[in-house]
Design an enzyme around this catalytic site. Structure first.
Site, PDB file in Angstrom:
ATOM      1  N   CYS A   1       0.845  -1.197   0.000  1.00 55.86           N
ATOM      2  CA  CYS A   1       0.000   0.000   0.000  1.00 55.86           C
ATOM      3  C   CYS A   1       0.881   1.247   0.000  1.00 55.86           C
ATOM      4  O   CYS A   1       1.722   1.404   0.876  1.00 55.86           O
ATOM      5  CB  CYS A   1      -0.896  -0.029   1.242  1.00 55.86           C
ATOM      6  SG  CYS A   1      -1.709   1.531   1.603  1.00 55.86           S
TER       7      CYS A   1
ATOM      8  N   CYS B   1      -3.768   7.376  -1.610  1.00 55.39           N
ATOM      9  CA  CYS B   1      -5.077   7.435  -2.261  1.00 55.39           C
ATOM     10  C   CYS B   1      -6.194   7.883  -1.321  1.00 55.39           C
ATOM     11  O   CYS B   1      -7.170   8.485  -1.763  1.00 55.39           O
ATOM     12  CB  CYS B   1      -5.434   6.093  -2.855  1.00 55.39           C
ATOM     13  SG  CYS B   1      -4.023   5.132  -3.383  1.00 55.39           S
TER      14      CYS B   1
ATOM     15  N   THR C   1      -4.380   4.847   7.309  1.00 55.63           N
ATOM     16  CA  THR C   1      -3.351   4.523   6.324  1.00 55.63           C
ATOM     17  C   THR C   1      -2.422   5.712   6.098  1.00 55.63           C
ATOM     18  O   THR C   1      -2.881   6.810   5.796  1.00 55.63           O
ATOM     19  CB  THR C   1      -4.028   4.124   4.993  1.00 55.63           C
ATOM     20  OG1 THR C   1      -4.816   2.977   5.235  1.00 55.63           O
ATOM     21  CG2 THR C   1      -3.015   3.823   3.912  1.00 55.63           C
TER      22      THR C   1
ATOM     23  N   GLU D   1      -0.274   1.862   9.075  1.00 58.00           N
ATOM     24  CA  GLU D   1      -1.567   2.254   9.660  1.00 58.00           C
ATOM     25  C   GLU D   1      -1.311   2.756  11.074  1.00 58.00           C
ATOM     26  O   GLU D   1      -0.471   2.217  11.782  1.00 58.00           O
ATOM     27  CB  GLU D   1      -2.537   1.062   9.747  1.00 58.00           C
ATOM     28  CG  GLU D   1      -2.614   0.182   8.516  1.00 58.00           C
ATOM     29  CD  GLU D   1      -3.359   0.773   7.358  1.00 58.00           C
ATOM     30  OE1 GLU D   1      -4.228   1.640   7.587  1.00 58.00           O
ATOM     31  OE2 GLU D   1      -3.086   0.388   6.197  1.00 58.00           O
TER      32      GLU D   1
ATOM     33  N   HIS E   1     -12.871   5.077  -2.776  1.00 62.90           N
ATOM     34  CA  HIS E   1     -11.810   4.185  -2.289  1.00 62.90           C
ATOM     35  C   HIS E   1     -12.042   2.744  -2.754  1.00 62.90           C
ATOM     36  O   HIS E   1     -11.092   1.986  -2.930  1.00 62.90           O
ATOM     37  CB  HIS E   1     -11.657   4.280  -0.769  1.00 62.90           C
ATOM     38  CG  HIS E   1     -10.245   3.975  -0.341  1.00 62.90           C
ATOM     39  ND1 HIS E   1      -9.145   4.611  -0.860  1.00 62.90           N
ATOM     40  CD2 HIS E   1      -9.751   3.041   0.514  1.00 62.90           C
ATOM     41  CE1 HIS E   1      -8.046   4.105  -0.335  1.00 62.90           C
ATOM     42  NE2 HIS E   1      -8.386   3.146   0.498  1.00 62.90           N
TER      43      HIS E   1
ATOM     44  N   TYR F   1      -9.179   0.377  -5.043  1.00 61.83           N
ATOM     45  CA  TYR F   1      -8.676  -0.985  -4.848  1.00 61.83           C
ATOM     46  C   TYR F   1      -8.592  -1.757  -6.161  1.00 61.83           C
ATOM     47  O   TYR F   1      -7.819  -2.709  -6.280  1.00 61.83           O
ATOM     48  CB  TYR F   1      -9.575  -1.740  -3.855  1.00 61.83           C
ATOM     49  CG  TYR F   1      -9.304  -1.373  -2.407  1.00 61.83           C
ATOM     50  CD1 TYR F   1      -8.763  -0.147  -2.061  1.00 61.83           C
ATOM     51  CD2 TYR F   1      -9.580  -2.255  -1.380  1.00 61.83           C
ATOM     52  CE1 TYR F   1      -8.515   0.188  -0.751  1.00 61.83           C
ATOM     53  CE2 TYR F   1      -9.336  -1.934  -0.056  1.00 61.83           C
ATOM     54  CZ  TYR F   1      -8.803  -0.701   0.254  1.00 61.83           C
ATOM     55  OH  TYR F   1      -8.548  -0.375   1.553  1.00 61.83           O
TER      56      TYR F   1
ATOM     57  N   CYS G   1      -4.843  -0.569  -7.064  1.00 62.91           N
ATOM     58  CA  CYS G   1      -3.682  -0.900  -6.210  1.00 62.91           C
ATOM     59  C   CYS G   1      -3.579  -2.386  -5.939  1.00 62.91           C
ATOM     60  O   CYS G   1      -2.489  -2.949  -5.951  1.00 62.91           O
ATOM     61  CB  CYS G   1      -3.718  -0.103  -4.915  1.00 62.91           C
ATOM     62  SG  CYS G   1      -4.791  -0.773  -3.638  1.00 62.91           S
TER      63      CYS G   1
ATOM     64  N   GLU H   1      -6.617  -5.670   4.504  1.00 64.65           N
ATOM     65  CA  GLU H   1      -7.138  -4.398   4.006  1.00 64.65           C
ATOM     66  C   GLU H   1      -8.107  -4.629   2.842  1.00 64.65           C
ATOM     67  O   GLU H   1      -9.079  -3.885   2.672  1.00 64.65           O
ATOM     68  CB  GLU H   1      -5.997  -3.488   3.583  1.00 64.65           C
ATOM     69  CG  GLU H   1      -6.478  -2.069   3.388  1.00 64.65           C
ATOM     70  CD  GLU H   1      -5.372  -1.119   3.044  1.00 64.65           C
ATOM     71  OE1 GLU H   1      -4.344  -1.569   2.516  1.00 64.65           O
ATOM     72  OE2 GLU H   1      -5.540   0.077   3.302  1.00 64.65           O
TER      73      GLU H   1
HETATM   74 FE1  SF4 Z   1      -3.317   1.819   0.002  1.00 62.80          FE
HETATM   75 FE2  SF4 Z   1      -4.630   0.830  -2.060  1.00 62.80          FE
HETATM   76 FE3  SF4 Z   1      -5.892   2.396  -0.290  1.00 62.80          FE
HETATM   77 FE4  SF4 Z   1      -4.073   3.389  -2.012  1.00 62.80          FE
HETATM   78  S1  SF4 Z   1      -6.070   2.454  -2.507  1.00 62.80           S
HETATM   79  S2  SF4 Z   1      -4.255   3.860   0.150  1.00 62.80           S
HETATM   80  S3  SF4 Z   1      -2.611   1.742  -2.086  1.00 62.80           S
HETATM   81  S4  SF4 Z   1      -5.003   0.365   0.066  1.00 62.80           S
HETATM   82 FE    FE Z   2      -7.051   1.297   2.171  1.00 60.57          FE
END
Ligand code: SF4
Ligand code: FE
Length: 482
Positions: free
Chosen positions: A97, A101, A188, A254, A289, A293, A296, A444
Site C-alpha cells: 500500500c 489514495c 493509512t 496504519e 476508495h 482498490y 492498487c 485491508e
Molecule cells: Fe493503500 Fe490501495 Fe488504499 Fe491506495 S487504494 S491507500 S494503495 S489500500
Molecule cells: Fe485502504
C-alpha cells in the site's frame, strides 16, 4: 517534488508519535516507518520520469497548472481511469500500500459534498474547501483521509455509546473555531501525511449531530497523538542486515490517531453538525476508495503472480499443466479486479460541482470482488510456492561458513536455478501472504474502504430489482404489477 524532498518535508513536522510503547523522537527515522514513507515517496518519484508524465500529472481545474494526480479533482472519466492505472503502476512498483489514495479520495468526496452544502445551505464550506485544496495542490502535499471511528458497541448509535468519545465529535465551539475529541482507527499512511482530513464514519441523525463534523488540520496540530499499528513480522525491519524482509524497500502503514481536544479554526471546518449531508460524504468517499482498490490491489497482485511464476521456474515445475492453470487463474482473478476498477471509472458521471464521480454500483462490485480474489490469488501463490515458504531458515544463514553451504546444497531447486534467488522469492511470497504486506494485500482488501457487508448494502440499494422484474415480466408476457 522529488521523493527525497518529500521525505525531508515530513521530518520538519513536530508530532507526538508512539511506536511500540515509546514516544518516538524521530519517527521518520524509525525503521518501522521508513519503508512506508519510501512507498509514498514513489508517488513523487514518478514525477521525475518522463514516461509516466501523463499518468502522474493532471491539470488542476483551480489553477490550470499541472498538479500531482494525488491532489487532483477528477474532471472526466479519463481522469478516473488514469487514477486506477496509476494505482496499478504504483502497486506494481511497491508491492504494498502506497497510502496516498485515501487523501485523494477524501478531497474528491468533500469537493462534491461541500459544493452541495454551500448551494443548499449558504454555508461557506465550498469556498473554504477550495482554498484548502489550492494549498494542497501548490504544496503537492499528502493528505490522510480519516474516516473510521472506533465505534465501541456496534449495535448502538454514536450518542448511545457508554463513552461518547467512541465517535469523533465536536465538544466545544467559539468565534475562532471548534474543538474536537475522539479517535480514528486504521489510518493509512498517517505518519507520512502533511494534513489530516477528518470525515464522519456513517450517516448521522439529528441525535448524533455533534458527530457530523469534517475538517482538515496540519498533521502536527496540538493535541493529535499517533500510535503506530503493528504488522506481522514487522520487527524483521529492525534486524541487522534485514535479510528476511522479503520486500527490501517498501511497506504500508496504519496508525490509531487520537484527537485529544484538538482545536480546528473555522477556515478548515467543512461540515459542522449538518447531519443530513454526512451519509452522502461517507458514500462518496467509500465509493472512490472502492474504485481505488481496483488499481492498487491488481498492482500488488501482479507482483505476487510474478513471484509465483518465478518460483515455479526455480522449482522446475513451470511446464506442469496444473501450475500453468493456477497461474492463469491468478491472472484471471487479478484482471477481473482491474476490470471493475476501470469499469466504474469509465461509467463515471459529473456531479453538480463538475467533479466526476465513479459509478457507485460498479465501484462496490469492484470492492466486493477485492474482499475475495486476493485471498484466492494468495492461496494459489502459497500452493505453488510450497511449504518451504513458511519453514525457511533465515537468509542470513546463507552467509554462515558451516551451514551456508548446507543450505545451498539442500535447498537448491531445478538445475541452473540460483538457490539464493529461490529463497529470496519465497520470502517475498511470505511477505505478501503472511508478512507485513498481507496486512495491505489481504486484511485491508477485506475491511479497507468498508467491510463486505457495507458493499452489499450499497449494491442492494443500487441494484434496481424492480426494473429487472419489469424486464423479465415483459418477456414472459406478464402485465406490470401482476
Ligand atoms: Fe493503500 Fe490501495 Fe488504499 Fe491506495 S487504494 S491507500 S494503495 S489500500
Ligand atoms: Fe485502504
Amino acid at each position: 517534488m522529488s521523493g527525497e524532498k518529500y521525505l525531508q518535508s515530513l521530518r520538519k513536522l513536530e508530532r507526538k508519535v508512539y511506536i511500540r510503547g515509546e514516544q518516538a523522537a524521530d519517527p521518520m527515522g524509525h525503521p518501522l516507518v521508513q519503508p512506508s514513507a519510501r512507498a509514498v515517496a514513489q508517488t513523487y518519484e514518478l514525477e521525475q520520469q518522463p514516461e509516466y508524465k501523463a499518468l502522474i500529472f493532471a491539470r488542476s481545474h483551480l489553477s490550470g497548472r499541472p498538479v500531482n494526480r494525488f491532489t487532483h479533482i477528477h474532471r472526466s472519466t479519463d481522469d478516473l481511469v488514469n487514477k486506477v492505472k496509476l494505482q496499478r503502476l504504483l502497486g506494481q512498483r511497491t508491492g504494498t500500500c502506497f497510502q496516498r489514495c485515501v487523501g485523494l479520495d477524501a478531497l474528491n468526496a468533500l469537493e462534491i459534498t461541500t459544493f452541495e452544502m454551500e448551494k443548499d445551505l449558504g454555508t461557506p464550506y465550498y469556498r473554504r474547501f477550495n482554498r484548502f485544496l489550492k494549498q494542497v495542490q501548490d504544496e503537492n502535499a499528502v493528505c490522510n483521509g480519516a474516516m473510521t471511528d472506533p465505534k465501541g458497541d456496534r449495535g448502538k448509535r454514536p450518542h448511545e455509546q457508554a463513552d461518547p468519545d467512541l465517535y469523533l465529535r465536536v465538544v466545544d465551539e467559539n468565534r475562532e473555531g471548534i474543538t474536537v475529541r475522539g479517535a480514528k482507527c486504521h489510518q493509512t499512511g498517517a505518519l507520512n501525511s502533511h494534513y489530516i482530513i477528518a470525515m464522519p464514519t456513517l450517516a448521522m441523525r439529528e441525535e448524533d449531530r455533534d458527530y457530523a463534523v469534517s475538517f482538515a488540520l496540519e498533521a502536527d496540530a496540538p493535541g493529535i497523538i499517533y500510535i503506530l499499528g503493528r504488522q506481522p513480522s514487522d520487527s524483521r525491519k529492525m534486524e541487522p542486515g534485514q535479510a528476511d524482509l522479503g520486500n527490501l524497500f517498501y511497506a504500508g502503514q496504519e496508525c490509531l490517531i487520537v484527537f485529544d481536544d484538538v482545536f480546528v479554526p473555522w477556515e478548515r471546518v467543512f461540515m459542522f453538525k449538518e447531519h443530513s449531508y454526512s451519509g452522502r460524504l461517507v458514500e462518496r468517499f467509500a465509493g472512490y476508495h472502492r474504485q481505488s482498490y481496483g488499481g492498487c490491489k491488481a498492482g500488488t497482485g501482479d507482483v505476487l503472480i510474478g513471484a509465483a511464476a518465478a518460483l515455479a521456474r526455480y522449482q522446475g515445475v513451470s511446464k506442469a499443466s496444473h501450475i500453468r492453470d493456477k497461474l492463469v487463474e491468478m491472472v484471471h482473478l487479478n484482471e477481473t479486479i482491474f476490470c471493475c476498477g476501470i469499469a466504474c471509472s469509465a461509467g463515471g458521471r459529473p456531479a453538480a460541482s463538475g467533479a466526476y464521480l465513479i459509478d457507485l454500483l460498479l465501484a462496490n462490485v469492484c470492492k466486493l470482488n477485492v474482499t475475495r480474489f486476493p485471498y484466492e490469488i494468495a492461496r494459489l501463490a502459497e500452493d505453488i510456492a510450497g511449504g518451504l515458504m513458511a519453514t525457511l531458515p533465515s537468509l542470513a544463514d546463507l552467509e554462515h561458513p558451516e551451514i551456508g553451504p548446507l543450505l545451498y546444497k539442500y535447498l537448491q531447486g531445478a538445475a541452473g536455478a540460483d538457490t539464493a534467488c529461490r529463497l529470496k522469492m519465497l520470502r517475498l511470497v511470505e511477505n505478501l501472504t503472511l508478512g507485513p504486506a498481507a496486512a495491505a494485500y489481504l486484511t485491508e482488501s477485506m475491511h479497507g474502504a468498508g467491510s463486505p457487508q457495507a458493499q452489499r448494502v450499497v449494491i442492494a440499494r443500487q441494484a434496481d430489482l424492480e426494473q429487472k422484474k419489469a424486464l423479465a415480466g415483459k418477456l414472459a408476457g406478464i402485465e406490470e404489477g401482476s
